[in-house]
Write an enzyme that holds these catalytic residues in place. Structure first.
Site, PDB file in Angstrom:
ATOM      1  N   THR A 172       0.852  -1.190   0.000  1.00  0.00           N
ATOM      2  CA  THR A 172       0.000   0.000   0.000  1.00  0.00           C
ATOM      3  C   THR A 172       0.887   1.238   0.000  1.00  0.00           C
ATOM      4  O   THR A 172       1.854   1.319   0.769  1.00  0.00           O
ATOM      5  CB  THR A 172      -0.925   0.030   1.227  1.00  0.00           C
ATOM      6  OG1 THR A 172      -1.825  -1.081   1.156  1.00  0.00           O
ATOM      7  CG2 THR A 172      -1.742   1.315   1.267  1.00  0.00           C
ATOM      8  N   PHE A 174       1.356   4.960   0.932  1.00  0.00           N
ATOM      9  CA  PHE A 174       0.892   5.994   1.849  1.00  0.00           C
ATOM     10  C   PHE A 174       1.564   7.311   1.489  1.00  0.00           C
ATOM     11  O   PHE A 174       2.694   7.334   1.001  1.00  0.00           O
ATOM     12  CB  PHE A 174       1.260   5.646   3.293  1.00  0.00           C
ATOM     13  CG  PHE A 174       0.479   4.498   3.877  1.00  0.00           C
ATOM     14  CD1 PHE A 174      -0.630   4.720   4.677  1.00  0.00           C
ATOM     15  CD2 PHE A 174       0.857   3.183   3.632  1.00  0.00           C
ATOM     16  CE1 PHE A 174      -1.349   3.664   5.216  1.00  0.00           C
ATOM     17  CE2 PHE A 174       0.150   2.120   4.162  1.00  0.00           C
ATOM     18  CZ  PHE A 174      -0.956   2.361   4.961  1.00  0.00           C
TER      19      PHE A 174
END
Length: 273
Positions: A172, A174
């Site tokens: 992921t 960020f």
């Protein structure tokens, strides 16, 4: 240094892991239940920085955060790509579990596992670590959580089955947001949001312009413009190496001249992990 960092979830969530990767151990966490609360905390000065997920390698973009970046006058100052390993954990076994708790994106990333176990009902929680904490507290052999290694260790919740996400390689991205731009003399990444002239071929012309600049377009995301039905703004990420950071700045200036509306979200250092 004032290091109050807002993120969604609790210790053991991937957001908390990303915050620690970006800011080390010496920061004051401000844990929120909603992504909007992160933006509000930074806007009002209650947090120095916010850390938000922007896209996942399997589940795709976090549309809510693209919309919030469009809504709030804040800056992207850094990024971190967090490896994601999702595990099934609880006090029962695979044969006893009838429900599994987790964040909706984590459940989406484990859809193949859930399809293989149709007797297990997915239950949405606000974050993965919160799901692990809830299961750890109730000590119910029929309940499990999908969360990280760190959540398992933090809340002493045994792992029943490891790495249940659809694909072994998962991560992921960020970004960190602040009320001020990054202090970055040689940025390698730029994030912008633009709208284009309402005419045929406008997107093609923009992409051709980017190609002519020899900049690496790593992301383009279209989001609706509020109050203008069926009109869209484009979130664009462009990368270069440090030697061509001036070319990045010059290229963004040329794009600004072409776009109907233009906003620089941030110039910062690209990070792979």
């Amino acid at each position: 240094m004032d290091n109050r960092v807002a993120y969604q979830g609790i210790v053991g969530s991937f957001s908390s892991m990303a915050a620690r990767a970006l800011y080390g151990e010496a920061f004051t966490p401000i844990q929120t239940a909603r992504f909007r609360d992160i933006f509000e905390a930074v806007k009002l000065g209650n947090a120095s920085f916010g850390v938000i997920p922007i896209e996942n390698a399997l589940a795709g973009s976090v549309h809510e955060n693209y919309d919030l970046l469009q809504e709030y006058d804040l800056h992207i100052i850094a990024e971190y790509v967090c490896p994601v390993h999702l595990h099934l954990m609880g006090h029962g076994s695979l044969s006893t579990i009838t429900r599994v708790l987790s964040h909706p994106k984590a459940l989406e990333q484990c859809s193949h596992f859930l399809e293989l176990h149709p007797t297990i009902t997915a239950v949405v929680c606000s974050d993965t670590a919160g799901a692990a904490l809830q299961v750890a507290r109730i000590k119910d052999p029929y309940s499990a959580a999908i969360a990280s290694d760190e959540a398992s260790t933090t809340y002493r919740l045994p792992i029943i089955q490891r790495t249940i996400q659809n694909h072994l390689t998962n991560s992921t991205r960020f970004v960190s947001i602040a009320s001020h731009p990054a202090e970055c003399p040689a940025p390698t990444k730029g994030s912008i949001v633009v709208s284009l002239p309402h005419e045929p071929g406008s997107l093609h012309k923009l992409l051709s312009e980017i190609a002519a600049l020899s900049l690496n377009l790593t992301k383009i995301e279209s989001r609706p413009i509020l109050g203008k039905p069926f009109e869209y703004a484009f979130h664009i990420d462009l990368e270069c190496n440090e030697a061509s950071s001036e070319k990045l700045r010059d290229g963004l200036a040329r794009i600004e001249e072409y776009a109907a509306t233009y906003r620089l979200l941030g110039l910062y250092q690209a990070r792979s992990n």
